[in-house]
Scaffold this active site. Structure first.
Site, PDB file in Angstrom:
ATOM      1  N   SER A 255      23.577  44.993  62.203  1.00 49.58           N
ATOM      2  CA  SER A 255      24.873  44.560  61.703  1.00 49.58           C
ATOM      3  C   SER A 255      25.681  45.796  61.345  1.00 49.58           C
ATOM      4  O   SER A 255      25.200  46.921  61.477  1.00 49.58           O
ATOM      5  CB  SER A 255      24.697  43.685  60.463  1.00 49.58           C
ATOM      6  OG  SER A 255      24.353  44.511  59.367  1.00 49.58           O
ATOM      7  N   LYS A 256      26.894  45.559  60.866  1.00 47.25           N
ATOM      8  CA  LYS A 256      27.788  46.677  60.549  1.00 47.25           C
ATOM      9  C   LYS A 256      27.166  47.659  59.553  1.00 47.25           C
ATOM     10  O   LYS A 256      27.485  48.829  59.535  1.00 47.25           O
ATOM     11  CB  LYS A 256      29.099  46.141  59.975  1.00 47.25           C
ATOM     12  CG  LYS A 256      29.914  45.411  61.006  1.00 47.25           C
ATOM     13  CD  LYS A 256      31.398  45.539  60.704  1.00 47.25           C
ATOM     14  CE  LYS A 256      32.246  44.857  61.755  1.00 47.25           C
ATOM     15  NZ  LYS A 256      32.411  43.429  61.531  1.00 47.25           N
ATOM     16  N   ARG A 257      26.256  47.128  58.736  1.00 48.29           N
ATOM     17  CA  ARG A 257      25.591  47.996  57.754  1.00 48.29           C
ATOM     18  C   ARG A 257      24.874  49.166  58.426  1.00 48.29           C
ATOM     19  O   ARG A 257      24.651  50.203  57.836  1.00 48.29           O
ATOM     20  CB  ARG A 257      24.527  47.186  57.002  1.00 48.29           C
ATOM     21  CG  ARG A 257      24.973  46.537  55.750  1.00 48.29           C
ATOM     22  CD  ARG A 257      23.818  45.854  55.049  1.00 48.29           C
ATOM     23  NE  ARG A 257      23.008  45.010  55.907  1.00 48.29           N
ATOM     24  CZ  ARG A 257      21.727  45.191  56.129  1.00 48.29           C
ATOM     25  NH1 ARG A 257      21.094  46.201  55.570  1.00 48.29           N
ATOM     26  NH2 ARG A 257      21.066  44.358  56.899  1.00 48.29           N
TER      27      ARG A 257
END
Ligand code: GLU
Length: 495
Positions: A255-257
């Site tokens: 994910s963007k994390r």
């Protein structure tokens, strides 16, 4: 492949930018097509009307083109199986739906969302996996009339035959077996007439003569439904290859994390197409020899589905940076400059391309090539060449110029610079040697004040690199500027 031409497709849903996972699927399909002399097809799966947009479609196409994953057939390119956008193929699906309903393999379902929800909740309460009850399978005419009078619009469900074994002979995962009893009758056409993914994808792959479906493992659970549609319509299924999931370094779903997830963001940060492709190829494919750096042509040559791993691939941004850095090192000065230019303009270091001489810019930018992983890092690296007026980076740096001998060293430095025949690296070496000799000081006591006076910093590239690039006027200007700051400091000025 039995001599049949390979036909593979990338079938994105245009609901956002092209993500790393999508780009990896596109790449693997493209590699197989290129390797075998097959065809790579781009189909747009836009049946999610709410989330699909023309902007996303354009963004995806742009990103694919930038990566060099151009398609032989499909959207914009045309081909004998057009149209390649699913919302333009509604009539095609309708024809097959009529066949399925006519032969009793599909039926209209009038259940409302509320009723379906109640069924689902009831199953969950009993600890069962929710599965459609099949309530509308055999609706009598009276009830059907009633529903129609009420204005209910039916969806169409595929009637999943009981007690069937569905075997997917996956080219990556081996034999994967599903039991049809675990699959409820699924919707193939929603009440608004729009087909669902599992239905449209199967019809399109069959009609477009796709030989291999290469996609992420997250789609494996959809495959038995697609296999049932193939079976129901008498189509021969393609070969499936479900490539490994992509996880973040902490092994959770990417994910963007875990860093930028869209190709466009990497492009904007000045990653190279070849670096990104190389990195993506290693997400699930293991090169035969212990080697990690490949050009796109080498990937085509080496790629094979047989070397795709089952285990999840880990997305490691540091590895991407390392790989990209290797590709950056191979660029010519001109190529590296072209990659860095948007970053220089964007960072404000260069108001426009005409502000500085191109030959100078080429040389300055080239000094960063060995030190950066992607082009957005270039401005910081070469900032020192652009700013004749700067702050000293620290008190320590200032202290170097406050030392007793510093003024004397810098005056001699200016004289020597003005008198020097040339300021090539070897000319600079002569100047510095002369400076050490005439001052009678140890080397460090000479080089440090020079460095701080012309850059404001204690560390950085070799003086023989900096001085030639700065040139006489900038050098003199900087030394004078630094000395004036120091004397202001001495006089108690607070800057
Ligand atoms: N439209 C689907 C997606 O974007 C395609 C999956 C597939 O390749 O079948 O996930």
């Amino acid at each position: 492949m039995e001599g049949k031409q390979v036909r593979v497709r990338f079938a994105p849903s245009p609901t956002g930018p092209l993500h790393i996972g999508g780009a990896r699927s596109a790449l693997f399909n493209w590699l197989l097509a290129k390797k075998t002399g097959g065809k790579f097809i781009l189909r747009i799966e836009d049946t999610d009307l709410e989330r699909s947009s023309a902007e996303s479609e354009e963004g995806i196409k742009d990103a694919l083109r930038w990566l060099g994953l151009t398609w032989d057939e499909g959207i914009d390119a045309g081909g004998e199986y057009a149209p390649y956008r699913q919302t333009e193929r509604i009539k095609v699906y309708e024809e097959y739906t009529r066949k399925l309903v006519g032969s009793g393999q599909a039926y209209h379902c009038f259940c409302s969302d509320e009723e379906l929800n109640q069924e689902r909740q009831a199953a969950l309460v009993k600890g069962q996996a929710p599965k459609y009850s099949g309530k509308c399978r055999r609706l009598d005419a009276a009830r059907r009339d009633l529903y129609e009078k009420e204005g209910r619009k039916p969806a169409v469900r595929f009637l999943v035959p009981p007690d069937q074994t569905i075997v997917i002979d996956d080219l990556v995962r081996g034999e994967v077996v599903f039991d049809s009893n675990g699959i409820g009758d699924f919707i193939i056409v929603k009440s608004d007439g729009i087909p669902t993914y599992n239905y449209a994808v199967a019809i399109d792959d069959a009609l477009m003569a796709i030989t291999h479906v290469i996609r992420g493992e997250e789609h494996l659970s959809n495959t038995p439904r697609q296999a049932l549609v193939y079976r129901g319509l008498g189509f021969t299924p393609p070969k499936f290859a479900h490539i490994s999931l992509i996880l973040g370094k902490d092994r959770s779903k990417m994910s963007k994390r875990h860093g930028a997830t869209s190709v466009e963001l990497y492009r904007r940060q000045g990653y190279l197409r070849e670096g990104l492709l190389n990195f993506l190829a290693l997400l699930g494919w293991a090169p035969p020899a212990e080697r990690e750096i490949f050009t796109a042509a080498e990937l085509v040559e080496q790629f094979s589905l047989a070397h795709c791993a089952k285990s999840p691939a880990i997305f490691d941004p540091e590895k991407l940076n390392w790989i990209n850095a290797q590709h950056i090192r191979k660029l010519s000065d001109e190529e590296f400059y072209a990659l860095a230019l948007p970053q220089l303009l964007g960072s404000g270091l260069l108001p426009n391309e005409e502000t500085r001489e191109k030959s100078w810019l080429l040389k300055v930018v080239a000094t960063a090539r060995e030190h950066v992983s992607y082009a957005a890092q270039v401005p910081e690296h070469i900032r020192l060449y652009f700013e004749d007026e700067f702050d000293f980076e620290s008190e320590e740096a200032k202290a170097v110029l406050m030392e007793e001998d510093a003024g004397k060293v810098l005056s001699s430095f200016k004289l020597l610079v003005n008198a020097a025949k040339d300021l090539t690296p070897s000319g600079v070496q002569t100047v510095l040697k002369e400076l050490v000799k005439s001052s009678g000081l140890p080397g460090k006591k000479v080089y440090m004040p020079v460095r701080v006076a012309i850059t404001g910093r204690m560390h950085g590239p070799e003086l023989t690199q900096i001085i030639p690039l700065l040139g006489r006027p900038a050098l003199i200007k900087r030394v004078d500027y630094s000395l004036s700051k120091i004397s202001a400091e001495r006089a108690g000025g607070t800057e």
